[in-house]
Design an enzyme around this catalytic site. Structure first.
Site, PDB file in Angstrom:
ATOM      1  N   LYS A  34       8.564   5.942   5.632  1.00 32.70           N
ATOM      2  CA  LYS A  34       8.857   4.536   5.322  1.00 32.70           C
ATOM      3  C   LYS A  34       9.648   3.894   6.460  1.00 32.70           C
ATOM      4  CE  LYS A  34       6.905   4.192   1.264  1.00 32.70           C
ATOM      5  NZ  LYS A  34       5.734   3.340   1.072  1.00 32.70           N
TER       6      LYS A  34
ATOM      7  N   LEU B  36      10.737   1.630  -8.732  1.00 30.37           N
ATOM      8  CA  LEU B  36       9.945   0.554  -9.311  1.00 30.37           C
ATOM      9  C   LEU B  36       9.670   0.842 -10.785  1.00 30.37           C
ATOM     10  CD1 LEU B  36       7.368   0.130  -6.425  1.00 30.37           C
ATOM     11  CD2 LEU B  36       9.235  -1.422  -6.992  1.00 30.37           C
TER      12      LEU B  36
ATOM     13  N   LEU C  60       0.826  -1.198   0.000  1.00 34.66           N
ATOM     14  CA  LEU C  60       0.000   0.000   0.000  1.00 34.66           C
ATOM     15  C   LEU C  60       0.865   1.255   0.000  1.00 34.66           C
ATOM     16  CD1 LEU C  60      -2.910   1.067   0.229  1.00 34.66           C
ATOM     17  CD2 LEU C  60      -2.629   0.997   2.713  1.00 34.66           C
ATOM     18  N   GLY C  61       0.461   2.233  -0.786  1.00 36.93           N
ATOM     19  CA  GLY C  61       1.179   3.492  -0.798  1.00 36.93           C
ATOM     20  C   GLY C  61       0.543   4.481  -1.743  1.00 36.93           C
TER      21      GLY C  61
ATOM     22  N   TYR D 216       9.214  11.295   2.791  1.00 37.23           N
ATOM     23  CA  TYR D 216       8.984   9.974   2.217  1.00 37.23           C
ATOM     24  C   TYR D 216       9.819   8.911   2.926  1.00 37.23           C
ATOM     25  CZ  TYR D 216       8.592   6.233  -1.222  1.00 37.23           C
ATOM     26  OH  TYR D 216       8.370   5.025  -1.835  1.00 37.23           O
TER      27      TYR D 216
ATOM     28  N   ARG E 120       2.341  10.377 -14.365  1.00 37.43           N
ATOM     29  CA  ARG E 120       3.362  10.864 -13.433  1.00 37.43           C
ATOM     30  C   ARG E 120       4.583  11.225 -14.283  1.00 37.43           C
ATOM     31  NH1 ARG E 120       3.470   6.578  -8.388  1.00 37.43           N
ATOM     32  NH2 ARG E 120       1.332   6.909  -7.673  1.00 37.43           N
TER      33      ARG E 120
END
Length: 170
Positions: free
Chosen positions: A81, A104, A26-27, A77, A112
């Site tokens: 995390k 990723l 999830l993010g 960020y 984006r």
């Protein structure tokens, strides 16, 4: 498959019962959700889901985090995390595997632009240094499944990008 309302996640505890292994990828992004929304999704929802999973019998929790995760980071960020990694470990799973992938590589439906540029550049770099700066999402998924099928290396195992690439070949 169960659809849940993350704003009222505790009302969906039944969806988290009876599973030996939990996977959490999830993010969101700060750009999409704002700073408060990012913290709510990437930390608060994840921790609450982990707690519900543990209460429901989950013994092995697999968390996708990020390269550079650090609860002391000046960058929101990486700090969030790092915080979520610590909080999930504190839930008390028999085994917790934390994946820290680099960028990723994936195809997204949403736009984006900065990520697209980075992926194009890193896609070229990956041909020379395949495990240094990026990882395809398919490799992460294969590595997550492989981590369940092999014995753990302790109660908490943190896999950095290179290890994710190796395990993703399994």
């Amino acid at each position: 498959q169960a659809v849940v309302d993350f704003e009222r996640l505790s009302e969906h505890a039944a969806a988290f019962r009876g599973h030996d292994v939990g996977f959490c990828c999830l993010g969101t992004t700060r750009a999409k959700a704002g700073a408060d929304g990012f913290i709510r999704v990437d930390r608060d929802y994840v921790v609450q889901a982990a707690e519900l999973a543990r209460a429901g019998g989950c013994r092995h929790f697999i968390l996708q985090s990020s390269r550079g995760a650090n609860p002391q980071s000046r960058f929101l960020y990486l700090r969030v995390k790092g915080e979520v990694e610590n909080l999930v470990q504190a839930v008390g799973f028999d085994r917790c595997t934390i994946f820290r992938p680099a960028v990723l590589l994936c195809k997204r439906q949403e736009s984006r632009p900065a990520e697209w540029v980075a992926q194009q550049f890193l896609g070229v770099v990956a041909r020379v240094f395949p495990t240094a700066y990026s990882v395809p999402v398919e490799t992460v998924a294969r590595a997550m499944v492989a981590s369940v099928l092999q014995p753990g290396k302790g109660k908490v195992e943190v896999l950095e990008n290179g290890a994710i690439h190796e395990l993703g070949k399994a």
